[in-house]
Write an enzyme that holds these catalytic residues in place. Structure first.
Site, mmCIF file in Angstrom:
data_model
loop_
_atom_site.group_PDB
_atom_site.id
_atom_site.type_symbol
_atom_site.label_atom_id
_atom_site.label_comp_id
_atom_site.label_asym_id
_atom_site.label_seq_id
_atom_site.Cartn_x
_atom_site.Cartn_y
_atom_site.Cartn_z
ATOM 1 N N ARG A 33 0.836 -1.094 -0.073
ATOM 2 C CA ARG A 33 -0.240 0.151 0.189
ATOM 3 C C ARG A 33 0.622 1.249 -0.143
ATOM 4 N NH1 ARG A 33 -3.607 -2.064 4.977
ATOM 5 N NH2 ARG A 33 -1.614 -3.601 5.039
ATOM 6 N N ASN A 244 0.601 2.226 7.077
ATOM 7 C CA ASN A 244 0.328 1.276 5.772
ATOM 8 C C ASN A 244 0.493 1.929 4.433
ATOM 9 O OD1 ASN A 244 -0.185 -0.955 7.514
ATOM 10 N ND2 ASN A 244 -2.541 -0.384 7.766
ATOM 11 N N LYS A 367 33.134 29.417 4.117
ATOM 12 C CA LYS A 367 33.272 28.014 3.990
ATOM 13 C C LYS A 367 34.749 27.692 4.302
ATOM 14 C CE LYS A 367 35.610 26.068 1.246
ATOM 15 N NZ LYS A 367 36.348 25.551 -0.316
ATOM 16 N N TYR A 403 40.223 29.601 -5.655
ATOM 17 C CA TYR A 403 40.473 28.386 -6.768
ATOM 18 C C TYR A 403 40.908 28.847 -8.084
ATOM 19 C CZ TYR A 403 38.538 24.317 -8.889
ATOM 20 O OH TYR A 403 38.557 23.130 -9.730
HETATM 21 C C1 UD1 Z 1 -1.913 -6.143 11.381
HETATM 22 C C2 UD1 Z 1 -2.781 -6.834 12.223
HETATM 23 C C3 UD1 Z 1 -4.073 -6.303 12.713
HETATM 24 C C4 UD1 Z 1 -3.688 -5.101 13.248
HETATM 25 C C5 UD1 Z 1 -2.527 -4.271 12.548
HETATM 26 C C6 UD1 Z 1 -2.022 -3.122 13.411
HETATM 27 C C7 UD1 Z 1 -2.398 -9.276 11.662
HETATM 28 C C8 UD1 Z 1 -2.932 -10.459 10.806
HETATM 29 N N1 UD1 Z 1 -3.224 -8.397 11.408
HETATM 30 O O1 UD1 Z 1 -2.687 -5.947 10.296
HETATM 31 O O2 UD1 Z 1 -5.047 -7.217 13.528
HETATM 32 O O3 UD1 Z 1 -4.769 -4.233 13.668
HETATM 33 O O4 UD1 Z 1 -1.389 -5.029 12.091
HETATM 34 O O5 UD1 Z 1 -1.089 -2.497 12.657
HETATM 35 O O6 UD1 Z 1 -1.440 -9.454 12.244
HETATM 36 N N2 UD1 Z 1 4.787 -8.846 8.210
HETATM 37 C C9 UD1 Z 1 5.757 -9.749 7.927
HETATM 38 N N3 UD1 Z 1 5.698 -10.659 7.248
HETATM 39 C C10 UD1 Z 1 4.419 -11.004 6.585
HETATM 40 C C11 UD1 Z 1 3.443 -10.011 6.538
HETATM 41 C C12 UD1 Z 1 3.340 -8.924 7.288
HETATM 42 O O7 UD1 Z 1 6.828 -9.692 8.462
HETATM 43 O O8 UD1 Z 1 4.177 -12.154 6.040
HETATM 44 C C13 UD1 Z 1 5.080 -7.651 8.880
HETATM 45 C C14 UD1 Z 1 5.007 -6.304 8.134
HETATM 46 O O9 UD1 Z 1 6.443 -5.659 7.560
HETATM 47 C C15 UD1 Z 1 4.571 -5.167 9.007
HETATM 48 C C16 UD1 Z 1 3.702 -6.075 10.244
HETATM 49 O O10 UD1 Z 1 4.137 -7.334 9.767
HETATM 50 O O11 UD1 Z 1 5.529 -4.592 9.678
HETATM 51 C C17 UD1 Z 1 2.279 -6.085 9.987
HETATM 52 O O12 UD1 Z 1 1.886 -6.247 8.442
HETATM 53 P P1 UD1 Z 1 0.813 -5.406 7.938
HETATM 54 O O13 UD1 Z 1 0.665 -6.016 6.590
HETATM 55 O O14 UD1 Z 1 0.999 -3.937 8.071
HETATM 56 O O15 UD1 Z 1 -0.628 -5.857 8.854
HETATM 57 P P2 UD1 Z 1 -1.982 -5.109 8.892
HETATM 58 O O16 UD1 Z 1 -2.817 -5.588 7.910
HETATM 59 O O17 UD1 Z 1 -1.719 -3.842 9.189
HETATM 60 CA CA CA Z 2 0.172 -2.426 9.780
#
Ligand code: UD1
Ligand code: CA
Length: 472
Positions: A33, A244, A367, A403
């Site tokens: 996103r 996000n 400078k 210079y």
């Molecule tokens: C997640 C939560 C949601 C919460 C929100 C808060 C889950 C399923 N959902 O959703 O309940 O309200 O955060 O911000 O956990 N990441 C990984 N590997 C992956 C997927 C994500 O490391 O496979 C990391 C991303 O880099 C990020 C974090 O996990 O830093 C959260 O991922 P993101 O996709 O932003 O989750 P949300 O949809 O925001």
């Molecule tokens: Ca998030």
């Protein structure tokens, strides 16, 4: 001493030794996103990549191990982490539950407790994670989590509580029923688990839509096992901004700036317009500094008491003394002693050093030069690679011609010298103490004490009578 608006400034969290706790930071996601060539967690907030802010937060919590789960741009993230944190690779990005599982082999049987949070929450404080960890440790069940009540729920997973108040489930927004969508208690994404239970039960999480394993499903698993899951309510929504999109990124930036500026105002700094004041986290400000609108202070910068900066001023990696006035100017990697006036429209480039009481006026550029005490350079002049003594007057339009197209050369000007307007000082050249140059002189040879350089190229004449100082 520098101020760090990250949670490491808290002594209360730093004192607790949490060597039996590991922090797992999720930073592998695509960040789709954001619509960016750069992984989301590498985007800076307040000049620092979000993933590094998360690592700082873990360090402030004083945990025994910090493990960052990397995926997209993993090499770049790892390079940034350096020795500051361990990393594990999430090969296929199969969701937050799958991400945490990647840390199992590094951490199983190594720690008693695991806290998990997401790298996309740049304002999260260690104190807040500590509250969740304390709740988990005080509870017989296997985990605790943070929650946030808001008037207008949007975006985050909803927290479903049972009749006894314990959390029963977290439901992602896109999977909510209309009733669940109306729930005003959200999941910001901060959890604490008993380590053994976490590793055993992560394997029970089943993939959801698009094959993703949700970390949030652990709540339902714990509840089904009859365990209470405490939901600890946060009190500051701004702290829990999850980035996000770039709209959220700007919100986080603004919130961080508000936090930093509030800190300095409480330390005795006047900030006339906090909305347009940008203070980096390695900046140190003395009491009774005043900052006028649209001012940026960056890098290792310190400002002494009673100095007034701005409006429209940038100071980067510089030391500014007490009682200085800096107006509409740019200062980089320079030193400014006490009682110096600069501006409007001056530029100090790297290694400028202005001694006490020096005065730079309109359109002056300096400078790699030292200007002595009470030396004045009031109008559109350039001084580069020069050593200028005390009480020197540098007339309007003076230029050190440093210079020659190949090499830089030095200009030396002694104490009490007088440089006439529009002088060109062809370096290497010395104007000795109490010597003068006439208006329009092109000075190609050293000017001895008691002489005035006149003409093009300049020839030396005796100074016949002392002329009144041009304060121009
Ligand atoms: C997640 C939560 C949601 C919460 C929100 C808060 C889950 C399923 N959902 O959703 O309940 O309200 O955060 O911000 O956990 N990441 C990984 N590997 C992956 C997927 C994500 O490391 O496979 C990391 C991303 O880099 C990020 C974090 O996990 O830093 C959260 O991922 P993101 O996709 O932003 O989750 P949300 O949809 O925001
Ligand atoms: Ca998030």
């Amino acid at each position: 001493m520098s101020f760090t608006p990250s949670p490491s400034s808290s002594s209360s969290t730093r004192r607790s030794n949490r060597s039996d706790v590991a922090a797992v930071i999720l930073a592998a996601g695509q960040g789709t996103r954001m619509k960016s060539d750069l992984a989301k967690v590498l985007h800076p907030v307040g000049g620092k990549p979000m993933v590094m802010r998360a690592v700082d937060t873990a360090h402030a919590l004083n945990v025994g191990r910090t493990v960052v789960v990397v995926g997209r741009d993993g090499d770049a993230v790892r390079a940034l982490l350096g020795d500051g944190a361990e990393s594990v690779e999430q090969g296929e990005l199969l969701g937050t539950g799958h991400a945490v599982l990647q840390a199992e082999s590094a951490l199983r049987d190594q720690v008693e407790w695991v806290v998990v949070f997401y790298a996309d929450m740049p304002l999260l404080r260690a104190e807040t994670i500590a509250r969740v960890l304390d709740a988990a440790q005080a509870n017989p069940g296997p985990m605790a989590m943070l929650t946030l009540r808001v008037p207008d729920p949007r975006g985050f997973g909803r927290v479903v509580r049972g009749p006894d108040g314990g959390v029963l489930a977290i439901v992602e927004e896109r999977e909510c029923t209309p009733d669940q969508l109306a729930i005003r208690e959200l999941n910001p994404g901060v959890y604490a688990y008993r380590a053994a239970w976490l590793w055993d039960n992560l394997k029970a999480v089943r993939p959801k839509s698009k094959g993703e394993y949700y970390l949030t499903d652990l709540v339902e698993i714990a509840a089904a096992q009859g365990h209470g899951v405490p939901g600890i309510e946060a009190d500051d929504a701004e702290e829990l901004i999850g980035v996000n999109t770039r709209v959220h990124l700007a919100e986080a930036e603004t919130a961080l700036r508000r936090r930093t500026n509030a800190h300095w105002m409480l330390e005795g700094v006047t900030i006339q317009d906090p909305a347009t004041t940008y203070i980096g986290e390695s900046v140190n400000l003395a009491q009774d500094v005043t900052i006028l609108p649209n001012t940026h202070l960056e890098g290792q910068t310190s400002i002494g008491p009673h100095s007034i900066l701005g409006p429209n001023t940038t100071v980067r990696a510089s030391r500014i003394g007490a009682h200085c006035l800096i107006n509409n100017s740019v200062i980089e990697e320079s030193t400014v002693e006490d009682h110096v006036k600069i501006g409007p429209y001056c530029h100090l480039r790297p290694k400028a050093h202005l001694c006490e009481g020096a005065h730079l006026g309109n359109f002056a550029e300096v400078k790699n030069s030292r200007l002595g005490k009470k030396t004045r350079m009031h109008h559109f002049s350039y001084v580069g690679d020069a050593e200028v003594g005390d009480d020197v007057n540098i007339g309007a339009g003076t230029i050190t011609v440093n210079y020659d197209g190949k090499n830089k050369h030095k200009t030396t000007i002694g104490d009490h010298a007088f440089i006439g307007s529009d002088s060109l000082l062809i370096a290497p050249v010395t104007v000795q103490h109490d010597a003068r140059t006439a208006a329009g002189a092109v000075v190609t040879k050293d000017v001895p004490t008691g002489k005035i350089a006149i003409g093009v190229p300049a020839r030396m004449r005796d100074i016949r009578r002392p002329e009144p100082d041009d304060k121009g």
